[in-house]
Scaffold this active site. Structure first.
Site, PDB file in Angstrom:
ATOM      1  N   ASP A 106       0.846  -1.186   0.000  1.00  0.00           N
ATOM      2  CA  ASP A 106       0.000   0.000   0.000  1.00  0.00           C
ATOM      3  C   ASP A 106       0.889   1.247   0.000  1.00  0.00           C
ATOM      4  OD1 ASP A 106      -2.881   1.159   0.487  1.00  0.00           O
ATOM      5  OD2 ASP A 106      -1.717   1.985   2.145  1.00  0.00           O
ATOM      6  N   HIS A 306      -7.203  -5.985  -1.495  1.00  0.00           N
ATOM      7  CA  HIS A 306      -6.098  -5.068  -1.256  1.00  0.00           C
ATOM      8  C   HIS A 306      -5.096  -5.560  -0.222  1.00  0.00           C
ATOM      9  CE1 HIS A 306      -4.034  -1.234  -1.189  1.00  0.00           C
ATOM     10  NE2 HIS A 306      -4.198  -1.145   0.107  1.00  0.00           N
TER      11      HIS A 306
END
Length: 329
Positions: A106, A306
């Site tokens: 991320d 994610h």
């Protein structure tokens, strides 16, 4: 509750430009520095630390400045990319090493990429999870994000820009907000196609959490895991974490001289096929032959969202250890 400590996990604090940086390390051997994203801390690497240690590496997962037990400078501008990169260099030196492999997820992927770009002498290879590498450059970020969504919706990055605004939504119920945010971006619990996109807020008073799934946790996140995350962010607040977003224009200015620059060290990318980061940035992945010329492989995991190293820990561990072994060879 806090995770049960083991004899193998070593908590330590080192001096860095941030003031102090907390990290957790496991194993001995070549150093692999693990950099988390938003909203996480070292704990998001709990599955990778023992796997890397077992494979013969010294794995060190940091709390990025503003998170966990690391220092939380007050000034918003203290969270610009250049400062985070220098923190990473300081960690490598504090651990007695000349160089390390750096792996990020991320925001940590962006931080790892910038670290490799700016300090190739300190970071000999870079692994990127979830967020693809895109070289510095292009239009001013806040101008771009301000146009995303149109007149009725506001993109979450723009929503995060004003100090205190997102905090007012999150901090009265940190645990509930985190549960919804993690579920919204997980492969098994994200909203179905056609439902309101959780990356946006409705203009005129909407909240991100209005679009989060309710009453469900993704398979990778136990109630105990959620307690660990919530406990840290209830203690620290979210301002340090959100300040990363509030420096994107400063980063754009700071890195202007590196516009279009490739990362030439050996690299690896892995993302979730269902993750908006990989679908929205498909062009960046397609550009890897130019932007990551020493890329070993690019992987998209089917059905994955994610939180890749937590959703698919065994697959990610296998990818990382195989890639690292190739670097050693």
């Amino acid at each position: 509750m806090q995770p049960e400590p083991t004899a193998e996990l070593r908590h330590r604090t080192v001096e860095a430009p941030a003031g102090r940086l907390h990290l957790v390390e496991q194993g001995t051997g070549p150093l692999v520095l693990l950099v988390h994203g938003f909203p996480e801390f070292w704990y998001s690497w709990r599955h990778q630390l023992p796997a890397l240690a077992a494979a013969g590496y010294r794995a060190a997962a940091i709390d990025v400045r503003g998170y966990g037990r690391s220092s939380r400078p007050e000034a918003t501008e203290a969270y610009r990319m250049l400062d985070l990169v220098e923190d990473n260099v300081a960690v490598v030196r504090a651990l007695g090493e000349e160089s390390a492999v750096i792996v990020g997820h991320d925001w940590g992927s962006n931080i790892a990429a910038a670290s490799a770009l700016l300090h190739p002498e300190a970071f000999r290879a870079v692994g990127l999870l979830s967020v693809p590498y895109a070289p510095p450059g292009g239009p001013r970020p806040t101008d771009v994000f301000g146009r995303v969504g149109g007149p009725e919706q506001e993109f979450y990055v723009s929503y995060f820009q004003e100090p205190g605004r997102a905090e007012a939504e999150i901090e009265p119920d940190v645990r509930g907000w985190l549960a919804g945010f993690y579920a919204a971006l997980s492969g098994d619990t994200m909203p179905a196609g056609g439902e309101p996109d959780p990356h946006f807020v409705t203009r005129g008073g909407g909240r991100l959490r209005d679009r989060f799934p309710a009453g469900v946790l993704p398979a990778w996140l136990s109630e105990d895991d959620l307690d660990v995350y919530a406990g840290e962010f209830e203690r620290t607040g979210l301002t340090g974490a959100l300040n990363r977003y509030r420096n994107m224009d400063r980063d754009w200015e700071d890195l202007a001289r590196h516009r279009g620059a490739p990362i030439t060290q050996p690299s690896l990318f892995a993302g979730g096929a269902l993750d908006a980061s990989t679908t929205w940035m498909a062009d960046a992945i397609d550009a890897y032959p130019t932007t990551l010329p020493a890329l070993s492989a690019s992987h998209l995991l089917d059905g994955c969202g994610h939180w890749i190293q937590q959703e698919r820990p065994q697959e990610v561990n296998s990818l990382l250890t195989g890639w690292l072994a190739g670097l050693q060879d």
